[in-house]
Motif scaffolding. Structure first.
Motif, mmCIF file in Angstrom:
data_model
loop_
_atom_site.group_PDB
_atom_site.id
_atom_site.type_symbol
_atom_site.label_atom_id
_atom_site.label_comp_id
_atom_site.label_asym_id
_atom_site.label_seq_id
_atom_site.Cartn_x
_atom_site.Cartn_y
_atom_site.Cartn_z
ATOM 1 N N ALA A 248 32.448 38.865 49.377
ATOM 2 C CA ALA A 248 33.534 39.326 48.511
ATOM 3 C C ALA A 248 33.878 40.753 48.910
ATOM 4 N N VAL A 249 35.135 41.126 48.730
ATOM 5 C CA VAL A 249 35.568 42.499 48.997
ATOM 6 C C VAL A 249 36.412 42.975 47.826
ATOM 7 N N TYR A 250 36.413 44.274 47.648
ATOM 8 C CA TYR A 250 37.228 44.879 46.589
ATOM 9 C C TYR A 250 37.915 46.125 47.132
ATOM 10 N N THR A 251 39.205 46.229 46.863
ATOM 11 C CA THR A 251 39.976 47.451 47.128
ATOM 12 C C THR A 251 40.932 47.650 45.964
ATOM 13 N N ASP A 252 41.361 48.878 45.774
ATOM 14 C CA ASP A 252 42.343 49.132 44.722
ATOM 15 C C ASP A 252 43.641 48.377 44.983
ATOM 16 N N ALA A 253 43.952 48.172 46.263
ATOM 17 C CA ALA A 253 45.226 47.536 46.619
ATOM 18 C C ALA A 253 45.259 46.061 46.257
ATOM 19 N N LYS A 254 44.209 45.331 46.595
ATOM 20 C CA LYS A 254 44.211 43.881 46.379
ATOM 21 C C LYS A 254 43.145 43.416 45.411
ATOM 22 N N LYS A 255 42.436 44.356 44.797
ATOM 23 C CA LYS A 255 41.421 44.058 43.791
ATOM 24 C C LYS A 255 40.330 43.156 44.364
ATOM 25 N N TYR A 256 39.756 42.326 43.514
ATOM 26 C CA TYR A 256 38.581 41.541 43.892
ATOM 27 C C TYR A 256 38.995 40.264 44.621
ATOM 28 N N GLN A 257 38.406 40.037 45.795
ATOM 29 C CA GLN A 257 38.710 38.848 46.592
ATOM 30 C C GLN A 257 37.416 38.173 47.037
ATOM 31 N N LYS A 258 37.283 36.905 46.696
ATOM 32 C CA LYS A 258 36.171 36.108 47.201
ATOM 33 C C LYS A 258 36.572 35.518 48.550
ATOM 34 N N VAL A 259 35.609 35.388 49.436
ATOM 35 C CA VAL A 259 35.877 34.863 50.774
ATOM 36 C C VAL A 259 34.941 33.678 51.019
ATOM 37 N N GLU A 260 35.517 32.514 51.234
ATOM 38 C CA GLU A 260 34.713 31.329 51.510
ATOM 39 C C GLU A 260 34.170 31.387 52.940
ATOM 40 N N PHE A 261 32.949 30.898 53.119
ATOM 41 C CA PHE A 261 32.377 30.843 54.467
ATOM 42 C C PHE A 261 33.274 30.031 55.402
ATOM 43 N N LYS A 262 33.835 28.947 54.894
ATOM 44 C CA LYS A 262 34.673 28.093 55.747
ATOM 45 C C LYS A 262 35.949 28.815 56.166
ATOM 46 N N ASP A 263 36.444 29.745 55.326
ATOM 47 C CA ASP A 263 37.635 30.510 55.710
ATOM 48 C C ASP A 263 37.314 31.495 56.832
ATOM 49 N N ILE A 264 36.108 32.057 56.803
ATOM 50 C CA ILE A 264 35.691 32.934 57.910
ATOM 51 C C ILE A 264 35.642 32.118 59.198
ATOM 52 N N ASN A 266 37.222 29.433 59.958
ATOM 53 C CA ASN A 266 38.538 28.962 60.380
ATOM 54 C C ASN A 266 39.536 30.093 60.615
ATOM 55 N N GLY A 267 39.094 31.335 60.476
ATOM 56 C CA GLY A 267 39.977 32.464 60.711
ATOM 57 C C GLY A 267 41.084 32.591 59.687
ATOM 58 N N LYS A 268 40.819 32.246 58.425
ATOM 59 C CA LYS A 268 41.842 32.260 57.387
ATOM 60 C C LYS A 268 41.584 33.325 56.327
ATOM 61 N N VAL A 269 40.875 34.373 56.704
ATOM 62 C CA VAL A 269 40.567 35.441 55.743
ATOM 63 C C VAL A 269 41.709 36.441 55.710
ATOM 64 N N LEU A 301 37.554 47.134 56.637
ATOM 65 C CA LEU A 301 36.790 45.996 56.145
ATOM 66 C C LEU A 301 36.847 44.847 57.149
ATOM 67 N N PHE A 302 35.758 44.114 57.260
ATOM 68 C CA PHE A 302 35.760 42.969 58.165
ATOM 69 C C PHE A 302 34.820 41.869 57.663
ATOM 70 N N THR A 303 35.137 40.661 58.052
ATOM 71 C CA THR A 303 34.244 39.516 57.897
ATOM 72 C C THR A 303 34.210 38.810 59.246
ATOM 73 N N ARG A 304 33.123 38.109 59.542
ATOM 74 C CA ARG A 304 33.061 37.400 60.810
ATOM 75 C C ARG A 304 31.957 36.348 60.773
ATOM 76 N N LYS A 305 32.084 35.373 61.634
ATOM 77 C CA LYS A 305 30.994 34.428 61.870
ATOM 78 C C LYS A 305 30.110 35.017 62.954
ATOM 79 N N VAL A 306 28.845 35.211 62.631
ATOM 80 C CA VAL A 306 27.916 35.859 63.548
ATOM 81 C C VAL A 306 27.298 34.851 64.511
ATOM 82 N N ASP A 307 26.892 33.715 63.965
ATOM 83 C CA ASP A 307 26.236 32.688 64.753
ATOM 84 C C ASP A 307 26.358 31.386 63.980
ATOM 85 N N THR A 308 25.730 30.343 64.462
ATOM 86 C CA THR A 308 25.782 29.067 63.762
ATOM 87 C C THR A 308 25.240 29.235 62.339
ATOM 88 N N ASN A 309 26.083 28.973 61.360
ATOM 89 C CA ASN A 309 25.740 29.089 59.939
ATOM 90 C C ASN A 309 25.247 30.484 59.563
#
Length: 573
Positions: A248-264, A266-269, A301-309
């Motif tokens: 999850a990430v939080y900024t004043d601009a976009k407030k609280y955002q949950k990020v699904e592992f599957k979105d990371i 699939n590159g949809k974050v 801010l960043f999210t990424r897939k590091v390795d398998t699962n």
């Protein structure tokens, strides 16, 4: 029309339960129960995997590691490079160092000075109550660690062998804090020292990074702070009422955002790239970790897939130009603990949102505040739940009175309606006209009891999420056999009482003249009551208390209106 009104209410209730269940599944990365879809999984790019917590994956070349044009996530990946020309300093002996305080038993790895194990001494493991709860861990079974390092050159990273400075490893009585310090060798003309300071009674750990330019030219490194974990559900978590697990990430601009592992994967974050405020976090039911920087410090801010699962969420912050011989220090904090709302509000703006109420936050937050105040008075979370439901019933008394008064009027004229339906059962159009005539003459609105109940539904759903999300319920006793309000009743007494109360409510209502609807009115409570056998005891206590108070209020109102309460038992023919 009375039976139609009840049917509508049951449909609303049923549909609400279906939506809640389906949202649970999607919310936690599971397949939807009622409308399942299979998301496409795309393979990561060849240079995507970073050096994970469990070991190095693919490593870019030394030239790419030092390139200033590499974007943030790739730069962090490059930080794992293990063999770079000109870095032949002898490796320090790798070891793990344990630090114990009043709240933690922490384990640090001298490889990178990373935090790889966090045992919370004030919380037990629900699967094995002889052990403490383990939040962070790096083992064969799971990976969940906190890492930091430098990018922008061949600088020390979370894969760099460091030495630990000798010092005390246990917080003694009378001491307010304890520190552990790691120092890297010179690497790329830079030395990195990181000092972890754990305070008594606090779940936020201060982490100070000091960067020393030992070279002959100025350097401009960036500091990364990241949380790395596998994509599995926490051990022992029930799949029946599981909640969100992931970044999850939080900024004043976009407030609280949950990020699904599957979105990371699939590159949809879609999160803000740059921000002068906010945090990054890993969230699970009841607990969370988060990297915190002071407001005004620029971060990427960043999210990424590091390795398998294996996935990471983190942030990069520039340290600016550091001249030869100069030192630059930056302070950060790592929150690693229970989602106690009142505590998290004081640590960082928006941090309390990791305790996720969804779209009902505007109602859930004041309900939690009131529940917390009641607990301070009663010193028991079970009785605080009972008291809160009682206060809500008092607050909605006049709305409920209007609904039950409408039901009482319908019950009073129900014999006349049933006689008319039987007499005109072969003339549906005339029957409908006659029914409307009776309603007009008796001044009865068949939908009068529906609206007052409907507008209360969001409040009670909000309370439902408060009880489901509150770590205070975890291992909290009520009375007798209820030793833990966050787990199902071990003897199913509360669910059985809940089922009985639902059937009593149904029996107090006028019986629908249509046999099919009469059957439905009895089967629906039974069907939905089955779910409560798997719900936490605190949730069942809340519904049971609400049912009992509703029955009492309905009984009193019927008596006052001259409609003696009677039980309309099912007649299935």
């Amino acid at each position: 029309m009375n039976d139609i009104r009840r049917t509508i209410l049951w449909v609303i209730f049923g549909f609400s339960m279906v939506l809640l269940w389906d949202k649970w599944q999607l919310h936690n990365g599971n397949k939807a129960t009622f409308f399942p879809t299979t998301p496409a999984v795309t393979a990561p790019a060849a240079n995507a995997p970073a050096s994970g917590a469990a070991g190095a994956a693919s490593v870019p070349s030394a030239s790419s590691a030092s390139s200033a044009s590499v974007p943030a996530p790739a730069a962090v990946a490059a930080a794992g490079a293990s063999a770079v020309p000109g870095q032949a300093a002898p490796a320090a002996k790798r070891e793990r160092v344990e630090v114990k305080t009043d709240l933690y038993r922490l384990t640090f790895d001298t490889e990178g000075g990373s935090l790889v194990h966090a045992e919370l001494l004030q919380h037990i493991d629900m699967a094995d109550k002889t052990r403490n709860f383990l939040l962070l861990d790096e083992s064969a079974q799971r990976v969940y660690v906190a890492q930091t390092g430098l990018v922008g050159g061949t600088f020390p990273t979370h894969k760099t062998a460091m030495t630990v400075v000798p010092g005390p490893r246990e917080l003694k009585d009378g001491e307010d804090s304890i520190s552990i310090r790691f120092e890297s060798p010179e690497q790329g003309g830079v030395k990195l020292a990181k000092t972890w300071t754990i305070k008594r009674g606090a779940y936020d750990i201060a982490v100070k990074h000091e960067v020393v330019n030992t070279g002959s030219t100025a350097v401009s490194p960036q500091l990364y702070l990241q949380l790395v974990r596998d994509g599995n559900k926490p051990p022992g978590e029930s799949s029946f009422y599981s909640t969100f697990t992931g970044p999850a990430v939080y900024t004043d601009a976009k407030k609280y955002q949950k990020v699904e592992f599957k979105d990371i994967e699939n590159g949809k974050v879609d999160i803000p790239k740059d921000s002068p405020n906010g945090y990054v976090a890993m969230v699970q039911h009841y607990f969370a970790t988060a990297w915190l920087l002071a407001d005004g410090v620029q971060r990427e801010l960043f999210t990424r897939k590091v390795d398998t699962n294996l996935y990471s969420v983190g942030m990069l912050t520039p340290l600016g130009s550091i001249e030869p011989g100069a030192t630059k220090a930056i302070d950060s904090r790592l929150f690693a603990g229970p989602q106690v709302e009142t505590m998290m509000e004081k640590l960082s703006p928006g941090l309390e949102l990791v305790k996720d109420y969804g779209w009902l936050t505007i109602l859930s937050k004041p309900l939690y505040w009131l529940l917390d105040q009641l607990h301070k008075i009663l010193n028991n979370w079970g009785w605080a739940i009972v008291a809160l439901v009682l206060l809500l019933k008092i607050a909605f008394y006049w709305l409920n009175a209007k609904a039950y008064a409408s039901m009482a009027k319908m019950k009073a004229i129900n014999p006349k309606i049933m006689e008319m339906r039987e007499r005109l059962k072969d003339k549906p159009q005339q029957m409908q006209q006659e029914m409307m005539r009776i309603y007009r003459e008796e001044k009865v609105n068949p939908m009068g009891g529906c609206f007052p109940i409907m507008i209360q539904i969001p409040v009670f759903i909000a309370l439902y999420w408060v009880l489901l999300s509150s770590v205070e319920m975890r291992n909290a006793p009520w009375i007798g056999w209820i030793k833990d309000l966050s787990t199902p009743d071990p003897f199913f007494i509360l669910p059985l009482l809940m089922t009985v109360s639902s059937l009593v409510q149904t029996a107090l209502n006028p019986a629908p003249p249509d046999p099919l609807q009469a059957k439905m009115m009895w089967f629906m409570p039974l069907i939905f009551s089955v779910m409560f056998f798997f719900f936490p005891a605190g949730l069942v206590l809340y519904w049971l208390t609400n049912n009992i108070l509703s029955i009492a209020q309905q009984w009193i109102i019927n008596t006052r209106m001259g409609v003696p309460p009677q039980f309309n038992l099912p007649k299935f023919k």
